[in-house]
Write a protein that holds these residues in place. Structure first.
Motif, PDB file in Angstrom:
ATOM      1  N   LEU A  85     -29.275  69.234  12.941  1.00 42.41           N
ATOM      2  CA  LEU A  85     -27.863  69.026  13.225  1.00 42.41           C
ATOM      3  C   LEU A  85     -27.384  70.072  14.222  1.00 42.41           C
ATOM      4  O   LEU A  85     -27.371  71.261  13.935  1.00 42.41           O
ATOM      5  N   SER A  86     -26.995  69.605  15.413  1.00 42.53           N
ATOM      6  CA  SER A  86     -26.490  70.531  16.431  1.00 42.53           C
ATOM      7  C   SER A  86     -24.986  70.744  16.291  1.00 42.53           C
ATOM      8  O   SER A  86     -24.456  71.748  16.758  1.00 42.53           O
ATOM      9  N   GLN A  87     -24.291  69.796  15.677  1.00 44.03           N
ATOM     10  CA  GLN A  87     -22.871  69.934  15.380  1.00 44.03           C
ATOM     11  C   GLN A  87     -22.603  69.377  13.987  1.00 44.03           C
ATOM     12  O   GLN A  87     -23.266  68.439  13.536  1.00 44.03           O
ATOM     13  N   PHE A  88     -21.599  69.964  13.316  1.00 44.01           N
ATOM     14  CA  PHE A  88     -21.242  69.491  11.983  1.00 44.01           C
ATOM     15  C   PHE A  88     -19.727  69.602  11.862  1.00 44.01           C
ATOM     16  O   PHE A  88     -19.169  70.700  11.916  1.00 44.01           O
ATOM     17  N   ILE A  89     -19.060  68.433  11.752  1.00 47.29           N
ATOM     18  CA  ILE A  89     -17.591  68.407  11.706  1.00 47.29           C
ATOM     19  C   ILE A  89     -17.161  68.010  10.295  1.00 47.29           C
ATOM     20  O   ILE A  89     -17.256  66.837   9.916  1.00 47.29           O
ATOM     21  N   PRO A  90     -16.720  68.970   9.480  1.00 44.31           N
ATOM     22  CA  PRO A  90     -16.315  68.663   8.105  1.00 44.31           C
ATOM     23  C   PRO A  90     -14.825  68.349   7.992  1.00 44.31           C
ATOM     24  O   PRO A  90     -14.013  68.821   8.787  1.00 44.31           O
ATOM     25  N   VAL A  91     -14.459  67.551   6.986  1.00 47.22           N
ATOM     26  CA  VAL A  91     -13.071  67.236   6.670  1.00 47.22           C
ATOM     27  C   VAL A  91     -12.908  67.364   5.159  1.00 47.22           C
ATOM     28  O   VAL A  91     -13.765  66.912   4.402  1.00 47.22           O
ATOM     29  N   GLY A  92     -11.810  68.003   4.748  1.00 49.95           N
ATOM     30  CA  GLY A  92     -11.553  68.155   3.316  1.00 49.95           C
ATOM     31  C   GLY A  92     -11.749  69.561   2.808  1.00 49.95           C
ATOM     32  O   GLY A  92     -11.352  69.871   1.678  1.00 49.95           O
ATOM     33  N   VAL A  93     -12.380  70.419   3.593  1.00 47.72           N
ATOM     34  CA  VAL A  93     -12.559  71.826   3.207  1.00 47.72           C
ATOM     35  C   VAL A  93     -11.741  72.690   4.154  1.00 47.72           C
ATOM     36  O   VAL A  93     -11.605  72.393   5.345  1.00 47.72           O
ATOM     37  N   THR A  94     -11.199  73.776   3.637  1.00 50.49           N
ATOM     38  CA  THR A  94     -10.363  74.662   4.437  1.00 50.49           C
ATOM     39  C   THR A  94     -11.227  75.642   5.230  1.00 50.49           C
ATOM     40  O   THR A  94     -12.426  75.807   4.952  1.00 50.49           O
ATOM     41  N   GLU A  95     -10.599  76.305   6.195  1.00 51.84           N
ATOM     42  CA  GLU A  95     -11.309  77.309   6.991  1.00 51.84           C
ATOM     43  C   GLU A  95     -11.797  78.446   6.100  1.00 51.84           C
ATOM     44  O   GLU A  95     -12.886  78.993   6.303  1.00 51.84           O
ATOM     45  N   GLN A  96     -10.975  78.801   5.092  1.00 48.88           N
ATOM     46  CA  GLN A  96     -11.382  79.866   4.177  1.00 48.88           C
ATOM     47  C   GLN A  96     -12.620  79.466   3.377  1.00 48.88           C
ATOM     48  O   GLN A  96     -13.533  80.275   3.168  1.00 48.88           O
ATOM     49  N   GLN A  97     -12.656  78.210   2.924  1.00 49.60           N
ATOM     50  CA  GLN A  97     -13.827  77.723   2.188  1.00 49.60           C
ATOM     51  C   GLN A  97     -15.072  77.731   3.077  1.00 49.60           C
ATOM     52  O   GLN A  97     -16.153  78.108   2.642  1.00 49.60           O
ATOM     53  N   ILE A  98     -14.905  77.325   4.350  1.00 50.52           N
ATOM     54  CA  ILE A  98     -16.038  77.310   5.273  1.00 50.52           C
ATOM     55  C   ILE A  98     -16.587  78.715   5.473  1.00 50.52           C
ATOM     56  O   ILE A  98     -17.807  78.928   5.512  1.00 50.52           O
ATOM     57  N   GLU A  99     -15.694  79.706   5.601  1.00 50.51           N
ATOM     58  CA  GLU A  99     -16.138  81.086   5.770  1.00 50.51           C
ATOM     59  C   GLU A  99     -16.908  81.566   4.543  1.00 50.51           C
ATOM     60  O   GLU A  99     -17.915  82.272   4.664  1.00 50.51           O
TER      61      GLU A  99
END
Length: 571
Positions: A85-99
């Protein structure tokens, strides 16, 4: 009314009227729900089809998918050339959760299963699937899952991933069918967005090339054109670092002439071999080379560490082996940013061709200027010989003849001294004429002064500013060629040290020829390190000692460092 249950009547199901009405209502609701879902699907298809900016189109596709199947989380993974996966675009999770989760997925587990087997996949519990890879510690809990591939012209572009059906249910066949339909529309939308992006990118490269061509035709210097090339390449390609390296004459090496961007100080002035460097790989093959992560590229085995913070990179040769390699243009992006794909890399070949034209034109212009300079030097030498020397000689002869008419001894002595001065002046002018008319082959043909200026101008690229330069004496006439070569090597090393270590904002160079050749390089930087001089300065002392001279590195009068290198010219 008659008996509905009598003979000859149609028997009815054994259901009460309320049950019949409930079943009818349920079927009406199902039909209405199907109609609403089809309507929502059509709206989603129209919405994603309107996006011409690729990144925005990808996010809208995920958002539409989440809404259509009533999922809590969704993502779109773009598959790269390495089948990760060269790109991964998530929806439903916040920036804080991603960090907190950490690095985004690269294609393991269930996500990788869809990459390896591009077909719809649905499961009631992710953990129960044989390909399940588990989740990071801070990852939100996910159980139900459905995923479908997105194809563009029979090639899989990426996958849609949906998890956690709202209300605690499972994704059903209808959800899968809706996602598959959306994926078809998404493929068309993505293809349109990519074609639009390609057209815009070609337009920007053409505009940049036109600007470079205009700069060439307007008479800009080679350095100005190369600076413009680098600036436009960084802007159009979205690079974080740009480097131009040129071949070192007589050596299998490349020297970095220009470095702009992330980590530029580690690259400026660096000399790397053709074998064992990324730019060397482009120079050797004569082709465009691409790296997914330049920090781990197996082609890089030489030179100091200098790739911290960088990731994807591309290098393209400037010129060809047939017509002469003039350099290499390298662009790199910060770690974690997208790779340079073919749409971005291929136009660099044309852009590098522009750089080759710039260098070729600059060289032809220098040759033309050199011819004009030589012609002017011939004229000056001819005028000095035919006019100045003859007048000086005539004046000396007149004074010499006049001495017998002078009675005062002191006046005679002064006139004789003046005659000697005229004679010395004539000798100096003759030496200058000889220097002007010298026709040598090789580097010396440019003259000592010209070669000093060339070294100083080249150092300006590394320093970031032009050093001050002062030259005195008959440098082109009285300094032997072997002394000139040593002095230029010392000057180049001194300026390189100032660029690498001094952190100076001003450098002054002085070259003087008399009884000795005196070279002084002064900077306003941080000074010599505590505990003594740098080990690299020992080479400068050795060069002076080999010619019977001396070398001294000391603190400058107003701070910084002063390097003094001197060798005797009269023994």
């Amino acid at each position: 009314m008659g008996d509905v249950s009598g003979a000859g009547s149609v028997p009815l199901p054994q259901l009460h009227l309320d049950d019949l009405l409930d079943e009818l209502q349920a079927r009406l609701d199902a039909a209405r729900g199907t109609r609403d879902r089809v309507h929502s699907l059509l709206e989603a298809v129209l919405a994603v089809g309107r996006d011409l900016e690729l990144t925005q189109a990808l996010r809208h596709i995920v958002e539409a998918a989440v809404t259509l199947v009533d999922a809590e989380y969704g993502a779109l993974g773009v598959i790269g050339e390495d089948q990760r996966l060269s790109q991964f675009i998530p929806v439903g999770v916040t920036e804080q959760q991603i960090e907190r989760i950490g690095p985004l997925p690269s294609g393991h587990g269930l996500l990788g299963e869809l990459i390896r087997h591009p077909a719809p996949l649905r499961t009631a519990n992710i953990a129960d699937h044989p390909a399940s890879y588990g989740f990071p510690a801070e990852h939100p809990p996910m159980h139900t899952f459905v995923g479908v591939p997105i194809r563009i012209r029979d090639k899989v572009f990426g996958n849609l991933y949906l998890t956690e059906k709202r209300g605690g249910g499972e994704f059903d066949a209808e959800d899968e069918s809706v996602l598959a339909t959306l994926a078809v529309a998404a493929g068309v939308a993505i293809d349109n967005a990519r074609l639009y992006a390609q057209a815009r990118l070609r337009e920007r490269w053409l505009a940049a090339s036109a600007e470079v061509t205009s700069s060439l035709l307007s008479g800009s210097s080679e350095q100005e054109v190369l600076d413009l090339l680098v600036a436009r390449a960084v802007e159009v390609a979205g690079a974080d670092l740009a480097v131009i390296a040129s071949p070192v004459p007589g050596a299998e090496e490349l020297e970095v002439r220009i470095a702009v961007g992330l980590g530029e100080r580690q690259h400026r002035g660096l000399v790397v071999p053709l074998e064992g460097s990324f730019v060397g790989a482009a120079a050797r093959t004569g082709e465009l080379v691409v790296s997914a992560d330049v920090r781990k590229d197996p082609r890089i085995t030489a030179g100091p560490p200098r790739w911290e913070g960088l990731g994807p990179a591309v290098a393209v040769p400037i010129g060809t082996a047939e017509h002469g390699l003039r350099g290499v243009l390298m662009l790199a992006r910060a770690a974690g940013r997208p790779l340079f794909d073919a749409d971005e890399s291929v136009p660099l070949l044309g852009f590098a061709g522009q750089a080759a034209v710039a260098m070729e034109l600059a060289e032809r212009r220098r040759d033309s200027e050199q011819v004009a300079l030589l012609q002017e030097r011939d004229r000056i030498a001819r005028d000095l010989h035919d006019l100045a020397i003859q007048r000086l000689f005539a004046t000396g002869m007149t004074l010499q003849g006049a001495t017998r008419f002078i009675d005062h001894p002191e006046a005679v002595d002064r006139v004789l001294r003046a005659i000697d001065d005229l004679d010395e002046t004539s000798k100096t002018i003759r030496a200058t004429i000889f220097g002007l008319r010298t026709r040598e082959s090789g580097p010396a043909a440019r003259g000592t002064r010209a070669r000093v200026v060339e070294v100083v101008e080249r150092a300006a690229d590394v320093l970031g500013f032009m050093p001050a330069l002062r030259m005195t004496g008959l440098l082109d006439v009285t300094v032997p060629p072997e002394f000139v070569d040593e002095a230029l090597a010392v000057l180049q090393e001194a300026l390189s040290n100032a660029a690498r270590h001094a952190e100076a904002t001003a450098v002054e160079v002085s070259v003087a020829a008399g009884a000795e050749l005196l070279l002084t390089v002064t900077d306003n930087g941080c000074g010599l390190p505590a505990g003594g001089r740098r080990s690299g300065l020992a080479n400068l002392a050795d060069r002076a000692a080999d010619l019977g001279g001396s070398f001294e590195a000391r603190a400058g009068a107003e701070g910084g460092t002063e390097l003094v290198w001197r060798v005797p010219l009269v023994r």
